[in-house]
Design a protein around this motif. Structure first.
Motif, mmCIF file in Angstrom:
data_model
loop_
_atom_site.group_PDB
_atom_site.id
_atom_site.type_symbol
_atom_site.label_atom_id
_atom_site.label_comp_id
_atom_site.label_asym_id
_atom_site.label_seq_id
_atom_site.Cartn_x
_atom_site.Cartn_y
_atom_site.Cartn_z
ATOM 1 N N SER A 1 54.762 69.933 65.992
ATOM 2 C CA SER A 1 54.951 71.356 66.314
ATOM 3 C C SER A 1 54.494 71.684 67.725
ATOM 4 O O SER A 1 55.222 72.303 68.501
ATOM 5 C CB SER A 1 54.141 72.227 65.342
ATOM 6 N N ARG B 1 53.282 70.684 73.542
ATOM 7 C CA ARG B 1 52.477 70.502 74.757
ATOM 8 C C ARG B 1 51.343 69.504 74.509
ATOM 9 O O ARG B 1 50.727 69.005 75.433
ATOM 10 C CB ARG B 1 51.914 71.849 75.223
ATOM 11 N N LYS C 1 60.389 76.181 80.136
ATOM 12 C CA LYS C 1 60.849 76.178 78.742
ATOM 13 C C LYS C 1 62.300 75.716 78.615
ATOM 14 O O LYS C 1 62.779 75.480 77.510
ATOM 15 C CB LYS C 1 60.692 77.563 78.101
ATOM 16 N N TYR D 1 63.050 72.728 76.657
ATOM 17 C CA TYR D 1 63.153 72.802 75.193
ATOM 18 C C TYR D 1 64.580 73.161 74.748
ATOM 19 O O TYR D 1 64.813 73.468 73.583
ATOM 20 C CB TYR D 1 62.213 73.889 74.639
ATOM 21 N N ARG E 1 68.894 74.484 66.660
ATOM 22 C CA ARG E 1 68.477 75.534 65.700
ATOM 23 C C ARG E 1 69.648 76.463 65.377
ATOM 24 O O ARG E 1 69.825 76.873 64.225
ATOM 25 C CB ARG E 1 67.293 76.336 66.266
ATOM 26 N N GLU F 1 63.240 70.237 63.573
ATOM 27 C CA GLU F 1 63.696 71.150 64.637
ATOM 28 C C GLU F 1 62.834 72.409 64.681
ATOM 29 O O GLU F 1 63.302 73.489 65.032
ATOM 30 C CB GLU F 1 65.169 71.500 64.418
ATOM 31 N N GLY F 2 61.560 72.260 64.335
ATOM 32 C CA GLY F 2 60.617 73.378 64.393
ATOM 33 C C GLY F 2 60.259 73.832 62.995
ATOM 34 O O GLY F 2 61.120 74.338 62.271
ATOM 35 N N ARG G 1 55.763 86.496 68.414
ATOM 36 C CA ARG G 1 55.310 86.743 69.802
ATOM 37 C C ARG G 1 56.272 87.707 70.489
ATOM 38 O O ARG G 1 55.877 88.647 71.178
ATOM 39 C CB ARG G 1 55.337 85.434 70.614
ATOM 40 N N LYS H 1 55.766 91.686 71.778
ATOM 41 C CA LYS H 1 56.098 92.129 73.143
ATOM 42 C C LYS H 1 57.090 93.284 73.096
ATOM 43 O O LYS H 1 56.983 94.260 73.848
ATOM 44 C CB LYS H 1 56.720 90.980 73.939
#
Ligand SMILES: CC(C)(COP(=O)(O)OP(=O)(O)OC[C@H]1O[C@@H](n2cnc3c(N)ncnc32)[C@H](O)[C@@H]1OP(=O)(O)O)[C@@H](O)C(=O)NCCC(=O)NCCSC(=O)/C=C/CC(=O)O
Ligand code: FAD
Length: 662
Positions: A153, A156, A280, A283, A290, A429-430, A441, A445
């Motif tokens: 997951s 980084r 990013k 990615y 996805r 895939e996540g 997130r 925002k």
């Protein structure tokens, strides 16, 4: 497809009852009459290849034999694709025929699905020119090696290291710890000779984050691992048996500088690191996949629904009324409740996929002009829709399996394997929670921007509208329900935000407050996804070009989806919208009316998915409904049925029985 004459009489009757033109539905679902024709034509071409037929069901093969058979068929299939392209000067149309051939997952899945797209998406034009022709023609075979034993997951945190050596203009790849070993990549075990390796870049002792590198790991002639490469297969799993997932570690393995995919960041000859416009973008392949997974969810829900609905039309058990013959189990409302949501969801995911695909294409076009404004919305939306659709689709497949009673537990129903493959997408895939937190997130925002009265991106603009408008009385219409789901999402986003604020006021820092609010944040993302799925699918149905007969049924299905989820999440709606207990009672009745209204068209609707018997690969779901005959025919293929007395009788059972006499 088989002819009606050979069909089980129940299915013949069901088909005669259908109130719409099944061919119209097929053409609408797959885009056009031409698309249907081309897809069927291609499927015919694949199925005509005798070598692709299995002598015995795969389940009876050993792990090794299964893999070898998978590779054999994948290479033949690849020839069919190549020949089609040569003849028609274009790729074959989108199709699911691999399911009829490989049955489980192709060892080339990652080659086609991630290796080639990563070169195309992350490589410079020169790098594309070097590797794409070889990869597309299968002169080289690759995979996407990102996940490690210790990290999947949190990418980084990956530990594979690529150290730049300016003296030789090479990167030196190393896996310094056990946890740094790559673990999972499809095809890595024994199939591929190349891979995209995602590794931490170091230049002069300084870390520059993760980047994709192309590494050749096996000799092209002997297929032996190259010196400095340790590679193997990870063993049996819940599904994906023929995907050939593997592990990989490097020991001072050198690759030329040009093997770092440098469309985004670059390393110059002297070791200068040039940042990309947005780190990013590395990615990017994951975002693309996805989006595709939402489409896969539509397929798996359709496949399971086709099997379970046809079986339920053929299966008779018990009586609704004592005076009448045993009922088709499809006539039990409880059975309709289990199955029709799978049919409806397949359409919802299909529409959501088409909508996401458009968003993806637009953002890719914008990125090619260095415009990144809509990338966060794409990422957030792909994350939550992938997470919610894959989990829901897994549950729907399992519900279809359970709805087939004991026979659903047979491998020959193809429902156990389908469940194993569908549910894997919740993780790969996540992982679901991790992706929902990514969307959260974005929602936080968006919420802060809404509080400041700023304009929001289209997919979250309802947050601003809900903030501005006072809550209107509930309306028991599809549009009213869509609004209701938006209110739930609004309420959950607001509550999660306020929870974070509460913890921060108590002295917690943002990260701890986030963790403490994360169950709410995940629920907010789920609610946001549900609002999108409801809105997009209802709009798609309203704007469709279907004839009145078909349109009526598609609207019923879409309403079924909306009503099902209203009833499933009634607590949330009572908390966050103006729905009342009376509204819910009306909707409960409406839901039951919808099940009854859809019932006569149930078989027509699954015929409308146009999944041929070879793709269904199921004793329970074939077009002709010869369920019991097929169950027996398949059972007779068991190796245990090829001998009258198994040797274990003489070796173990007889001695045991004789010992027992003493
Ligand atoms: C969970 C991830 C995304 C976290 O990544 P990280 O770098 O730690 O990012 P942050 O959480 O700090 O977020 C920073 C910032 O970046 C935005 N962002 C993240 N990802 C993207 C993206 N793809 N595109 C655009 N923007 C992105 C994020 O929204 C933040 O923005 P802010 O404005 O809020 O600061 C990451 O670790 C991740 O993706 N993990 C999942 C790993 C995964 O999917 N692996 C797949 C391996 S391949 C595979 O599974 C194959 C399967 C077989 C098959 O497909 O058939
Ligand atoms: C069938 C299959 C095929 C795959 N194919 C490939 C492939 O071809 N190439 C490849 O590179 N990878 C592949 N993968 C790996 C896959 O991408 C990872 O397994 C996936 O990304 C999840 O990562 P993980 O295993 O580290 O799970 P973990 O992150 O360890 O998840 C374990 C638990 O921890 C929780 N968790 C983790 N982080 C957080 C957080 N920040 N907040 C809250 N909870 C958290 C999760 O929600 C989950 O409940 C494949 C996996 C599978 C199952």
């Amino acid at each position: 497809m088989s002819t009606e004459t050979k069909c089980n009489p129940d299915l013949v009757r069901e088909r005669a009852k259908c109130t719409f033109d099944v061919n119209e539905l097929i053409n609408l679902f797959y885009g056009s009459e031409k698309a249907t024709k081309e897809r069927r034509h291609f499927e015919d071409a694949v199925l005509a290849v005798k070598e692709l037929k299995d002598a015995i069901p795969e389940e009876y093969l050993s792990h090794k034999e299964r893999y070898e058979n998978g590779v054999r068929k994948a290479t033949i299939l690849r020839d069919v694709y190549r020949d089609y392209k040569a003849k028609h000067n274009r790729d074959p149309p989108p199709n699911q025929i691999t399911k009829a051939v490989i049955k489980d997952i192709s060892p080339f899945l990652l080659h086609n699905g991630m290796f080639v797209p990563t070169i195309a998406g992350q490589g410079t034009p020169e790098q594309q020119a070097e590797w794409l022709p070889k990869a597309e023609s299968m002169q080289i075979i690759g995979t996407y090696a990102q996940t490690e034993l210790g990290h999947g997951s949190f990418i980084r945190g990956l530990e594979t290291i690529a150290t730049y050596d300016p003296k030789t203009e090479e990167f030196v790849l190393n896996n310094p710890t056990l946890t740094s070993f790559k673990w999972w990549p499809g095809g890595l075990g024994s199939t591929v000779n190349h891979c995209v390796v995602v590794a931490q870049l170091y230049i002069n002792g300084k870390s520059h984050g993760i980047h994709p590198f192309i590494a050749q790991i096996r000799d092209l002639d002997t297929h032996k691992p190259l010196p400095g490469v340790k590679v193997g297969e990870i063993g049996p799993k819940m599904g994906f048996q023929t995907a050939n997932n593997g592990f990989l570690g490097f020991d001072n393995f050198r690759i030329p500088r040009k093997n770092m995919l440098m469309k985004n960041a670059q390393v110059l000859k002297d070791g200068t690191f040039v940042k990309g416009i947005n780190e990013k973008l590395t990615y990017g392949t994951m975002v693309m996949v996805r989006v595709g997974i939402v489409g896969d969810c539509s397929f798996y829900a359709a496949l399971a629904a086709t099997i379970a609905v046809r079986y339920s039309a053929v299966r008779h058990q018990s009586h609704i009324k004592a005076s009448e013959p045993e009922a088709q189990i499809l006539d039990y409302l409880t059975q309709q409740h289990k199955l029709f949501i799978a049919v409806a969801s397949s359409h919802v995911y299909r529409n959501a996929y088409l909508w996401m695909e458009k968003m993806y294409t637009n953002v890719m076009k914008e990125l090619s002009q260095d415009k990144q404004d809509n990338l966060p919305e794409l990422h957030a939306t792909a994350c939550c829709l992938k997470a919610v659709c894959s989990r829901d689709a897994g549950s729907l497949v399992e519900e279809c399996r359970l709805a087939c009673g004991g026979h659903g537990y047979m491998a020959s129903s193809n429902l156990p394997l389908t469940y194993g493959v569908t549910i894997a997408a919740v993780t790969y895939e996540g992982e679901r929670t991790v992706l929902l937190l990514q969307t959260a997130r974005y929602l936080m925002k968006a919420w802060m921007a809404a509080l400041k009265g700023k304009v929001l991106s289209p997919s979250v603009s309802y947050l601003l509208n809900s903030l501005k408008e006072s809550k209107k009385p509930w309306q028991n219409t599809p549009e009213g329900i869509v609004k209701g789901f938006q209110h739930v999402s609004f309420g959950k986003v607001k509550a999660a935000y306020e929870t974070i604020q509460k913890y921060m006021k108590q002295g917690k820092d943002y990260e701890d407050a986030w963790n403490l609010a994360s169950v709410q944040l995940v629920k907010a993302s789920e609610a946001h996804s549900r609002a999108i799925l409801c809105e997009v699918s209802w709009e798609a149905v309203c704007s469709s070009s279907a004839s009145p007969n078909l349109s009526r049924v598609l609207q019923q299905l879409a309403q079924l989806y909306l009503t099902y989820w209203t009833l499933e999440t009634s607590g949330d709606l009572l908390l966050y919208s103006n729905i009342t207990k009376d509204d819910l009672i009306i909707l409960r009745d409406k839901y039951e009316e919808l099940l009854v209204a859809i019932r006569p068209n149930a078989v027509g609707l699954v015929d409308g998915f146009d999944l041929r018997d070879e793709i269904l690969n199921s004793t329970l779901g074939s077009y002709d409904g010869r369920v019991y005959e097929r169950l027996m025919e398949e059972a007779l293929k068991s190796p245990l049925n090829q001998e009258t007395v198994n040797s274990s009788f003489h070796k173990y059972l007889k001695p045991m029985m004789e010992k027992a006499k003493l």
